[in-house]
Write a protein that holds these residues in place. Sequence first.
Motif, PDB file in Angstrom:
ATOM      1  N   GLU B 253     165.233  39.817  13.897  1.00  0.00           N
ATOM      2  CA  GLU B 253     164.284  40.607  13.486  1.00  0.00           C
ATOM      3  C   GLU B 253     164.728  41.364  12.305  1.00  0.00           C
ATOM      4  N   ARG B 265     159.976  43.879  18.043  1.00  0.00           N
ATOM      5  CA  ARG B 265     159.327  42.738  18.054  1.00  0.00           C
ATOM      6  C   ARG B 265     159.658  41.663  18.569  1.00  0.00           C
ATOM      7  N   HIS B 266     161.195  41.613  18.602  1.00  0.00           N
ATOM      8  CA  HIS B 266     162.051  40.405  19.080  1.00  0.00           C
ATOM      9  C   HIS B 266     162.286  40.738  20.599  1.00  0.00           C
ATOM     10  N   ARG B 270     164.247  44.367  21.802  1.00  0.00           N
ATOM     11  CA  ARG B 270     163.626  45.244  22.870  1.00  0.00           C
ATOM     12  C   ARG B 270     164.888  45.461  23.977  1.00  0.00           C
ATOM     13  N   GLY B 332     159.583  41.338  10.378  1.00  0.00           N
ATOM     14  CA  GLY B 332     158.930  40.389  11.366  1.00  0.00           C
ATOM     15  C   GLY B 332     160.056  39.890  12.229  1.00  0.00           C
ATOM     16  N   THR B 338     155.701  36.131  19.004  1.00  0.00           N
ATOM     17  CA  THR B 338     155.083  36.843  17.990  1.00  0.00           C
ATOM     18  C   THR B 338     154.100  36.049  17.345  1.00  0.00           C
TER      19      THR B 338
END
Lengths: 332, 342
Positions: B253, B265-266, B270, B332, B338
């Motif tokens: 990420e 996001r990954h 998280r 990203g 995602t």
Amino acid sequence: MNLLEVQDLQKHYPIHAGLLRREVGRVRAVDGVSFQIARGETLALVGESGCGKTTVSRCILRALTPTSGAIRFTPENGRAVDLATLPKRQMRPLRRHIQMIFQDPYASLNPRMMVGDIITEPLKVNGVPAAERRERLMELLELVQMPPGSRTRFPHAFSGGQRQRIGIARALALHPQLIVADEPVSALDVSVQAQIINLLLDLQDRLGLSMLFVAHDLSVVRHVSDRVAVMYVGRIVEVAPTDALYRAPRHPYTEALLAAVPAPDPNRQHRRRVAQGEVADPARPPPGCAFHPRCPYTVDRCRTERPELAATESGGWVSCHRARELELAGVR
Amino acid sequence: MLQTPMADHAAPAVALAVRDLAVQFRSEQGVVRALDGVSFDLHAGRTLGIVGESGCGKSVTARSILRLIDHPGIITGGRMVLDPSTPREIDLASLDPESRQMREVRGGRIGLIFQEPMTALSVHYTVGNQLIEAVRQHHSVSVAEARNRATELLRDVGIPRPETRIDAYPFELSGGLRQRVGIAMALAGDPDIVIADEPTTALDVTTQAQILSLLRGLQEAKNISLMLITHDMGVIAEMADEVTVMYLGRVVEVAPVRQLFAAPRHPYTRALLRAVPSILARPRQRLSTIGGAVPHPGSRPFGCSFHPRCAERVGAVCMERIPDPVPPGQAGASCFRTEVPA
């Protein structure tokens, strides 16, 4: 009766110099430390390197002989003994009651022994019959959440976190009454550290463990301890129930420690006050309060008169001349 | 793939662009792919945090950039471009590690701060001698001038009484002062890029706070592009502008720091953020955990390396294919999840 009562513990190391190796001074590694651990309680001993926290724990295990002071240990259904003055030979039968969890799970397990033998070694040494040992081994593996098949494998087959579980199982083998854990999670990766912290919390609940938790990481300490004792240059400067200590520290050094921890939240980055200077040398501690050269609240009295621990209204103890008037910042 | 432009305001120039960097360690036991297609941009005057657990390749990345990988490690692919898209651009991967040009880059363009400052210091020489040598390696000045510069450097890094401390040996200094000397060594050649590899991990918490605040001050004063490698999410939150999260030799990420913490996001990011012990914890608060442990880089799982530990697997694809890397210059995650907009 508390499980452990440490009273005015001192451990000094002489400094020798000159041709005749005369004693010219003393490093006061531990200089009058007192605290209690109740049954089922976890007390954390925190501070920076050189503060004496590890020396205290090694005195309790009698890996070191204290210079003076008392370490009163009262096992369940037993008589109180003073570990500080006990001859080493009489210490042996007590060792089963006090077990240790080490920092480095790579160095603390014998690589040539199978996991089952490592865990049951304390049982064997204490003459527990083989059938009983096998039964206890299965219980212990279950307790630390390791598969039963682990017992016939060697430590190298396991990750750091699994090795730490093995070390914990070994420490629990003899149903000890007190666990001394010296930085038990600081060598582990974050994802694994969380598992071991949860395991310790589970074991506290299930077994009612009493623990002395020696650590430098104040975040880890907040998760696992009931009370916290903060040490600075060989002395305890504050003891308090965990939540009270973090929310409303009473000693300026505690405040400085809490402020120094980087919070994992970019929106909380308060422009914090960083404690200046360095930890004092225990061979030449400053006169008065040892923290006074770094303390932003120092007054004349702090430079000459050493403060003693005094009770606070929140159930803790603090050694600061200005504890009553200062309003210190905690974390919340 | 969900992507957003990286910079939250006008993007500064890129000081160092790493693209598809691959590093292998080859031994009789087999090949370990320590880095497997790592890309990121270090922006001029900004702090890029590189975070990950052991074996993720963060230190190998630092050593590769400086061409300091030890045998049997070799760079098998990729580019590391200094000053990209300028007439001065150089691909460090194309240089001979022993070449004069590379020696000038080391220290002169890119300074390195180690976790253990004694890695960079000798026990046999005084702090001053070592700093003077480092200064003279990159500037043709007299010994007397270099000594003045060395004293100045010691003052810059907050060493009290630099005029006397300059003649001390490293062992006469505390850990915190030694790390300050390590920083002075890294700055001796006036680099515009500094790579700091776990610079505060070995230090006490109050000393760590001092060193972090020193690094921030020096970065602002000298407009340094700082690449900060750490395993500590607290240090990332406090120091980084942008963050690259690594897992088993890959970037999983990339995000601006606030976005990373507010909306990771990954699944690995998280999970990692939830597993960090907090100084704000409730009494006896349990942590979310990530199952298992980081595998050895030599036995990287097939497909997405994180899939055996991932609680958010989307299906067989995670086990069969490697998710696309995060395109350079964008935020990203490298994750199949995602790719489906939420």
